[in-house]
Enzyme design. Structure first.
Site, mmCIF file in Angstrom:
data_model
loop_
_atom_site.group_PDB
_atom_site.id
_atom_site.type_symbol
_atom_site.label_atom_id
_atom_site.label_comp_id
_atom_site.label_asym_id
_atom_site.label_seq_id
_atom_site.Cartn_x
_atom_site.Cartn_y
_atom_site.Cartn_z
ATOM 1 N N GLU A 205 50.715 68.434 -3.217
ATOM 2 C CA GLU A 205 50.348 67.289 -4.049
ATOM 3 C C GLU A 205 50.599 65.952 -3.359
ATOM 4 O O GLU A 205 50.611 64.906 -3.994
ATOM 5 C CB GLU A 205 51.088 67.369 -5.386
ATOM 6 C CG GLU A 205 50.693 68.617 -6.161
ATOM 7 C CD GLU A 205 51.334 68.714 -7.527
ATOM 8 O OE1 GLU A 205 52.172 67.848 -7.854
ATOM 9 O OE2 GLU A 205 51.000 69.653 -8.268
ATOM 10 N N LYS A 337 46.517 69.897 -19.250
ATOM 11 C CA LYS A 337 45.744 70.395 -18.115
ATOM 12 C C LYS A 337 44.499 71.080 -18.665
ATOM 13 O O LYS A 337 44.601 72.122 -19.316
ATOM 14 C CB LYS A 337 46.564 71.389 -17.289
ATOM 15 C CG LYS A 337 47.762 70.787 -16.570
ATOM 16 C CD LYS A 337 48.570 71.872 -15.861
ATOM 17 C CE LYS A 337 49.691 71.293 -15.022
ATOM 18 N NZ LYS A 337 50.559 72.352 -14.444
#
Length: 425
Positions: A205, A337
């Site tokens: 990330e 999400k």
């Protein structure tokens, strides 16, 4: 004119070099919406099913040709002729066509790709940006970023047990200022790690993945970097953690192998409470494992009045799981999400349920991302007030920050940066 005339999916690669699904939806007037589906590394057991081929001769079994075929075949046959502005009906038709509780037949990656591409096509058809099309005239709040600057757990090849160490620039004037503050701390941290002889390689990330084992050592590096960048920890910038505790929950114990600790549920609550007492931590995600409801209740009772306790694996953006958590008094925030539940309609339903229960929402990326910046628009559309989309490196992460800057510019004077409004207690 907004009738769907063609749906086409293809296999592309995500930020980890793994296959994922991209979908184009074409309308009668030529308008086209395109969406690419993200994928997670640390996934909850209750997430909708991401369909993978399992053919070891291609991409080590991670191909998505079956999901692509489902879009180009059954789903396209079902949806061609629908009005793209009928999002709820379209998502319902796909869910019914799949016929399973977890989207396991067609695949959540197939259904979500179509769902998001339809929304984008409809937004373009109505000459609106996606955040306005989905959120209406009330969509104006720019979220505080949770910037993941040290990676551990499943996101990095190092011994750090906790998966993400994040900074939250609440004192920024706007999203552009927040991104600048985060970037300055990120670059300062790189210098600090390098000076200590530690690796400045980055994880999935975009955060650094240094070879350190102690949670407190990682937090100390972050605090020092905030200060050296010219900011005050606990005033200008706060800290947030994603423990991803399910990943180290073994046989009823929390096994922090990097630190050589094995903790009971109550001891894990004590461990997190001690971190909160010693550091300006305002948010902890998945501090307890997804099935440790008693642990979640204990953590919420202990810290919920002053710390945002975010359920990711706990809730998996699923209204049914969220409803159970609300009833049990577990957590006080939901990570959002879109690929955990698998359609835009269901995502928005979960967000609304959380809002009504006075739970906060944090819009989130996955560790396997693409250049698709849809979640930036959805964060503004839902007035989440917070977004989690990685570090200040890797274009798959920066695409979302850059889109937020564009949205803020387009909103002009009506734009509001959530800032300190997200603080509890």
């Amino acid at each position: 004119m907004s009738t769907i005339i063609d749906i086409h999916a293809r296999e592309i690669l995500d930020s980890r070099g793994n296959p994922t699904v991209e979908v184009d939806v074409v309308l009668e007037d030529g308008t086209m919406g395109r969406a690419a589906v993200p994928s997670g590394a640390s996934t909850g057991a209750y997430e909708a099913v991401e369909r993978r081929d399992g053919d070891k001769s291609r991409y080590m079994g991670k191909g998505v040709l079956e999901a692509v075929a489902a879009v180009n075949g059954e789903i396209a046959e079902e949806l061609v002729g629908f009005d793209a502005t009928e999002q709820v009906a379209i998502d319902a038709a796909m869910i019914e066509l799949d016929g399973t509780e977890n989207k396991g037949r067609l695949g959540a990656n197939a259904i979500l790709g179509v769902s998001l591409a339809v929304a984008k096509a409809a937004a373009d058809f109505t000459a609106q940006p996606l955040y306005r099309y989905v959120g209406g005239t009330s969509a104006r709040v720019l979220p505080v970023p949770m910037m993941n600057i040290i990676n551990g757990g499943e996101h990095a090849d190092n011994p750090i047990d906790i998966q993400e160490f994040m900074i939250m620039p609440v004192a920024a004037e706007d999203i552009r200022d927040a991104v600048r503050m985060g970037a300055e701390v990120f670059h300062t941290l790189k210098k600090e790690l390098s000076a200590a002889g530690l690796s400045t390689g980055i994880g999935d990330e975009g955060g650094f993945a240094p070879n350190i084992a102690s949670t407190r050592e990682a937090l100390d590096f972050v605090l020092k970097s905030i200060e050296k960048a010219g900011y005050k920890p606990g005033e200008d910038i706060y800290l947030a953690l994603d423990c991803a505790a399910t990943e180290y929950f073994k046989d009823g114990k929390y096994v922090l192998s990097g630190e050589g600790k094995t903790l009971s549920s109550d001891e894990n609550v004590d461990y997190l409470a001690a971190l909160v007492a010693d550091y300006p931590i305002i948010s902890i995600e998945d501090g307890m494992a997804e099935d440790d409801w008693a642990g979640w209740k204990a953590l919420t009772d202990r810290l919920g009045g002053k710390v945002q306790l975010v359920g990711d694996d706990l809730f998996v953006t699923n209204p049914a799981r969220l409803a159970e958590g609300i009833t049990r008094g577990c957590a006080n925030s939901m990570l959002v999400k879109v690929n955990q539940i698998g359609s835009l309609t269901e995502t928005l339903k979960a967000v609304d349920m959380a809002h009504r229960a006075r739970y906060t929402n944090v819009m989130s990326h996955r560790s396997g991302e693409t250049e698709d910046a849809t979640i930036a628009d959805l964060a503004v559309a839902t007035n989440c007030g917070q977004i989690k989309t990685g570090s200040l490196a890797r274009s798959d992460r920066l695409a979302k920050y850059n889109q937020l800057i564009r949205i803020e510019e387009a909103l002009g004077e009506v734009a509001e940066y959530a800032g300190r409004s997200i603080l509890r207690g």
